[in-house]
Scaffold this active site. Structure first.
Site: not given
Ligand code: ADP
Ligand code: TRP
Length: 336
Positions: A116, A200, A203
């Site tokens: 980040k 991956k 968001k």
């Molecule tokens: P993002 O990564 O989309 O910003 P968050 O960080 O708030 O979302 O993630 C929330 C949950 O979703 C966490 O448990 C994270 O590990 C899971 N997660 C987010 N993206 C993925 C992905 N591509 N594959 C598996 N789990 C994911």
């Protein structure tokens, strides 16, 4: 109470946008599975989302959306405690205590911090640095045994175990259980890929396929997925963009469908257009009913407010109990 209801589960998602397939298959699907068997706390990590400075309006809209989406996915407030992180100020107090034993070196070495900081060199704030400490506080304040999260959170969870162990050692008590990752099928932690070639779905990666998404938009996104000019040798290894397409298909389609396209690939007769069409329809079949429920629940502000209020009450009760024990151990309980 069953044996398992005695074990505790905690997990949260930041309200930084609509939930996508990665959130669902990495996390929320496990929430739904676990709620009947464990003492579950599922929350919306609004404090964590402050590291990127959302506007107040966006923040509120995001919190409401994720709450509606949790419920639409089938998390049941009668079975699990659903709450908003900032409604439980005890967490912030524990975060302060844990910060006293979290060291600059280890925080700076965290992969997600480095990542980040590299992406946003103008916003390397202290909240970002101590992000894993707040996450540890979220987890251990309810004395969690299991944390259902996707693969990207593996290191943060390791840090939570480290901070819990450190506190236990320092005060000579086994106050905190060491939280373990929970995986849906008991195997690997999952990483749902994006359809833009590598990495991956996320968001902030801008490559999400959302539960709330309009079917026409899902079709467009899937049809635009990165592919290549096709295999040239029988049974050749799949390059990453193609592997990703298959990974998504394994998640949403039937094993027969996957086997069919796998066979076509191995015979060098695959038509990616056909595969994408099938994948899009299978994604829509999965998301459409959730989308309907999101639309219905989102407008019921009275219900959403009640869920948040009742969840906050239950979460605060559990958090306050742990915090009192922590303060006594640290020496913050007045004995005079
Ligand atoms: P993002 O990564 O989309 O910003 P968050 O960080 O708030 O979302 O993630 C929330 C949950 O979703 C966490 O448990 C994270 O590990 C899971 N997660 C987010 N993206 C993925 C992905 N591509 N594959 C598996 N789990 C994911
Ligand atoms: N850091 C997690 C993410 O970005 C969100 C989160 C915050 C979390 N606190 C948590 C996840 C506690 C599990 C447990 O996805």
């Amino acid at each position: 109470m069953t044996e398992k209801k005695q074990k505790t589960v905690v997990s949260g998602i930041r309200p930084t946008g609509n939930l996508h397939l990665g959130n669902y298959f990495g996390a929320v699907r496990s929430f739904v599975k676990m709620q009947s068997e464990y003492r579950c706390y599922f929350f919306i990590a609004d404090l964590h989302s402050l590291t990127t400075h959302p506007t107040p309006d966006n923040l509120q809209a995001g919190v409401k959306q994720v709450l509606a989406e949790y419920l639409a996915c089938g998390i049941d407030p009668e079975q699990a405690t659903i709450f908003i992180q900032s409604d439980v100020p005890e967490v912030v107090e524990l975060y302060t205590f844990l910060n006293m034993n979290a060291y600059l070196g280890e925080l700076e070495r965290t992969t997600s911090f480095k990542e980040k900081a590299r992406q946003n060199p103008d916003n390397v704030n202290a909240g970002l640095l101590t992000y894993p400490v707040l996450m540890a506080a979220d987890i251990i304040i309810h004395k969690a045994h299991f944390v259902p999260v996707g693969k990207d959170q593996e290191q943060n969870l390791e840090m939570a175990r480290k901070f819990a162990t450190r506190f236990n050692h320092m005060y000579g008590h086994r106050l905190f259980p060491l939280p373990k990752p929970f995986t849906f099928d008991g195997h690997e932690m999952i990483k749902v890929p994006g359809l833009d070639g590598s990495g991956k779905m996320g968001k902030s990666e801008g490559n999400g396929i959302f539960l709330y998404e309009d079917p026409a938009d899902i079709r467009k996104k899937v049809m635009r997925a990165v592919t290549d000019s096709g295999p040239t040798m029988m049974n050749q290894e799949k390059p990453e963009p193609i592997r990703n397409l298959f990974t998504l298909m394994k998640i949403v389609s039937t094993p027969e469908t996957v086997a069919f396209f796998d066979g076509q690939y191995n015979q060098c007769v695959i038509r990616y257009g056909d595969m994408k069409k099938q994948l899009a329809e299978d994604i829509i079949a999965f998301t459409a009913p959730i989308r309907e429920r999101i639309l219905a629940i989102r407008n019921d502000e009275v219900y959403l407010a009640r869920v948040a209020r009742e969840g906050a009450e239950k979460a605060r009760e559990s958090a306050a109990k742990t915090l009192a024990e922590v303060k006594a151990l640290i020496g913050l309980k007045r004995l005079w």
